[in-house]
Design a protein around this motif. Structure first.
Motif, mmCIF file in Angstrom:
data_model
loop_
_atom_site.group_PDB
_atom_site.id
_atom_site.type_symbol
_atom_site.label_atom_id
_atom_site.label_comp_id
_atom_site.label_asym_id
_atom_site.label_seq_id
_atom_site.Cartn_x
_atom_site.Cartn_y
_atom_site.Cartn_z
ATOM 1 N N ALA A 222 0.827 -1.209 0.000
ATOM 2 C CA ALA A 222 0.000 0.000 0.000
ATOM 3 C C ALA A 222 0.862 1.260 0.000
ATOM 4 O O ALA A 222 1.863 1.349 0.702
ATOM 5 C CB ALA A 222 -0.933 0.005 1.201
ATOM 6 N N ARG A 223 0.447 2.219 -0.791
ATOM 7 C CA ARG A 223 1.106 3.521 -0.792
ATOM 8 C C ARG A 223 0.356 4.430 0.192
ATOM 9 O O ARG A 223 -0.874 4.423 0.222
ATOM 10 C CB ARG A 223 1.019 4.074 -2.236
ATOM 11 C CG ARG A 223 1.438 5.496 -2.403
ATOM 12 C CD ARG A 223 2.743 5.637 -3.179
ATOM 13 N NE ARG A 223 3.166 7.016 -3.179
ATOM 14 C CZ ARG A 223 3.076 7.840 -4.217
ATOM 15 N NH1 ARG A 223 2.633 7.380 -5.383
ATOM 16 N NH2 ARG A 223 3.464 9.092 -4.129
ATOM 17 N N VAL A 224 1.083 5.182 0.986
ATOM 18 C CA VAL A 224 0.466 6.116 1.942
ATOM 19 C C VAL A 224 0.853 7.539 1.546
ATOM 20 O O VAL A 224 2.050 7.838 1.422
ATOM 21 C CB VAL A 224 0.922 5.820 3.391
ATOM 22 C CG1 VAL A 224 0.358 6.840 4.376
ATOM 23 C CG2 VAL A 224 0.508 4.409 3.814
ATOM 24 N N ILE A 225 -0.132 8.379 1.308
ATOM 25 C CA ILE A 225 0.153 9.776 0.951
ATOM 26 C C ILE A 225 -0.537 10.701 1.954
ATOM 27 O O ILE A 225 -1.766 10.709 2.047
ATOM 28 C CB ILE A 225 -0.345 10.124 -0.479
ATOM 29 C CG1 ILE A 225 0.266 9.178 -1.520
ATOM 30 C CG2 ILE A 225 -0.032 11.581 -0.820
ATOM 31 C CD1 ILE A 225 -0.200 9.466 -2.960
ATOM 32 N N PRO A 226 0.245 11.486 2.724
ATOM 33 C CA PRO A 226 -0.375 12.463 3.622
ATOM 34 C C PRO A 226 -0.851 13.679 2.834
ATOM 35 O O PRO A 226 -0.112 14.193 1.975
ATOM 36 C CB PRO A 226 0.760 12.857 4.581
ATOM 37 C CG PRO A 226 2.004 12.185 4.070
ATOM 38 C CD PRO A 226 1.715 11.489 2.791
ATOM 39 N N ILE A 227 -2.056 14.098 3.077
ATOM 40 C CA ILE A 227 -2.599 15.267 2.365
ATOM 41 C C ILE A 227 -3.375 16.173 3.324
ATOM 42 O O ILE A 227 -3.754 15.767 4.414
ATOM 43 C CB ILE A 227 -3.563 14.876 1.212
ATOM 44 C CG1 ILE A 227 -4.807 14.139 1.769
ATOM 45 C CG2 ILE A 227 -2.890 14.027 0.155
ATOM 46 C CD1 ILE A 227 -5.941 14.006 0.774
ATOM 47 N N CYS A 228 -3.606 17.398 2.865
ATOM 48 C CA CYS A 228 -4.542 18.274 3.547
ATOM 49 C C CYS A 228 -5.456 18.845 2.478
ATOM 50 O O CYS A 228 -5.067 19.782 1.759
ATOM 51 C CB CYS A 228 -3.820 19.381 4.310
ATOM 52 S SG CYS A 228 -5.002 20.483 5.086
ATOM 53 N N ALA A 229 -6.638 18.276 2.375
ATOM 54 C CA ALA A 229 -7.560 18.689 1.302
ATOM 55 C C ALA A 229 -7.969 20.150 1.466
ATOM 56 O O ALA A 229 -8.228 20.851 0.490
ATOM 57 C CB ALA A 229 -8.785 17.784 1.290
ATOM 58 N N LYS A 230 -8.003 20.600 2.718
ATOM 59 C CA LYS A 230 -8.425 21.980 3.001
ATOM 60 C C LYS A 230 -7.432 22.992 2.408
ATOM 61 O O LYS A 230 -7.830 23.969 1.779
ATOM 62 C CB LYS A 230 -8.513 22.153 4.515
ATOM 63 C CG LYS A 230 -9.385 23.284 4.986
ATOM 64 C CD LYS A 230 -9.457 23.239 6.509
ATOM 65 C CE LYS A 230 -10.102 24.461 7.101
ATOM 66 N NZ LYS A 230 -10.052 24.397 8.576
ATOM 67 N N THR A 231 -6.132 22.737 2.601
ATOM 68 C CA THR A 231 -5.121 23.687 2.113
ATOM 69 C C THR A 231 -4.554 23.253 0.754
ATOM 70 O O THR A 231 -3.912 24.044 0.067
ATOM 71 C CB THR A 231 -3.926 23.757 3.095
ATOM 72 O OG1 THR A 231 -3.297 22.455 3.145
ATOM 73 C CG2 THR A 231 -4.366 24.147 4.483
#
Lengths: 223, 223
Positions: free
Chosen positions: B194-203
């Motif tokens: 599995a690939r894990v990508i941290p994101i912040c959809a808000k910013t």
């Protein structure tokens, strides 16, 4: 500390869950045991809320907890370590909800001597648990601030079967677009009689109001 | 703006969902259409993530979205208003998941002329959707920081069927006890690839990595 008891729940064989749930509720009434069914999304803070609440009421009531989870027994261990009360883990084996017969399997494995209040922490899921009467005296749910104030619009059944909605994680309100008044309005659209209590399980704020609600509920049930 | 199309999904009549899902995937491959099944808990930020991502890729790919919800059509309206792409709402009528036949009912109602990528926003639920192959090319899921880093321990199947885990709401990381490294370890326990990508959809932070993943996926699928 002893290992917590882990019960592997079996699928129910009863055709009519409503009848079975009614029977269980009647038995609980006769025994003077109050059962609360606590539901929510994954990660809304059910276990932390329970720990705070139990520590406020455990001198007044004898409490036991059943923690339902697909796998793992981290929650039952946490509850026992943080409160000292009896706590067992129910493994649902992939099942997305508990019904009355599954709840009964849990109760049969709990030392019930002198117990006034059993709290069932249902599987983290806003859909399926709402469809099955567990035989509990009341349904309550936790909606956490980061989930958004629009959840009663999206998960109508869950909010219509709950008599109490705890709005948790109020400490992070400034970082989310969450309108408590709007949310309360949406909750009441689904269930006009629902009580809404804002809490912060992390800091303890508001948890006393939930504890008072529980004490009154149990007292009335035993009358 | 026109009203969004709302499809009332009917229960499937097919006995073997896996065969049906395999057939749907084959048909999509022949047509050169990539279908992504996006799952998560309620309120993890699926819709906001999709809006950000679609606005990054819509000049390169023709995208359409199917928003599954028990009730309401707020998400399909939001997507269409914020991105201008084709978006329809699938009402599941209380059903807690989508299977391949239900997904097909949605695709049949979507204008598919020239479409490269269809994103299915599944019902907000970490349990049931994981059990049903929708016929998608890939499963992805969003885990939001406020839900906690222990979710792969509690919802094992969901994390084992997903090829991509987006860890959303990283902006509120300082206010929650969320350990990204620990979480990634738990995810890999369930699915080592599995690939894990941290994101912040808000910013918008990190969303470009998800957009790049999608562009590569669609390109490879069309080969």
């Amino acid at each position: 500390m002893d290992e917590v008891k882990v019960i592997e729940i079996k699928k129910s064989v009863f055709a009519d869950n409503d009848i079975d749930a009614g029977n269980l509720r009647k038995e609980l009434k006769e025994k003077g045991v109050y059962l609360l069914n606590l539901m929510s999304s994954p990660g809304s803070g059910k276990t932390t809320t329970l720990i705070r609440t139990i520590n406020l009421i455990k001198d007044k009531l004898r409490v036991a907890v059943m923690e339902a989870d697909i796998d793992s027994d981290v929650d039952a261990v946490k509850i026992r370590e943080a409160t000292g009360i009896e706590s067992i883990q129910l493994h649902t084996g992939g099942m997305c909800h508990l019904d009355a017969e599954m709840t009964r399997q849990g109760l049969d494995n709990l030392p019930m001597e002198g117990v006034d209040l059993v709290i069932l922490e249902n599987v983290g899921n806003l859909v399926c648990p709402a469809e099955f009467d567990t035989g509990s005296c009341r349904n309550a749910m936790i909606l956490s601030v980061p989930e958004g104030d629009d959840k009663p619009l999206k998960y109508p059944l869950m909010f219509s079967v709950c008599d109490l909605v705890l709005v948790n994680k109020t400490d992070v309100m400034p970082y989310f677009d969450f309108d408590l008044e709007k949310c309360t309005g949406y909750v009441r659209m689904r269930n006009p009689k629902a009580r809404v209590i804002p809490i912060c399980a992390k800091t303890g704020e508001g948890v006393d109001a939930f504890a008072d609600w529980l004490l009154t509920e149990v007292e009335n049930w035993k009358k």
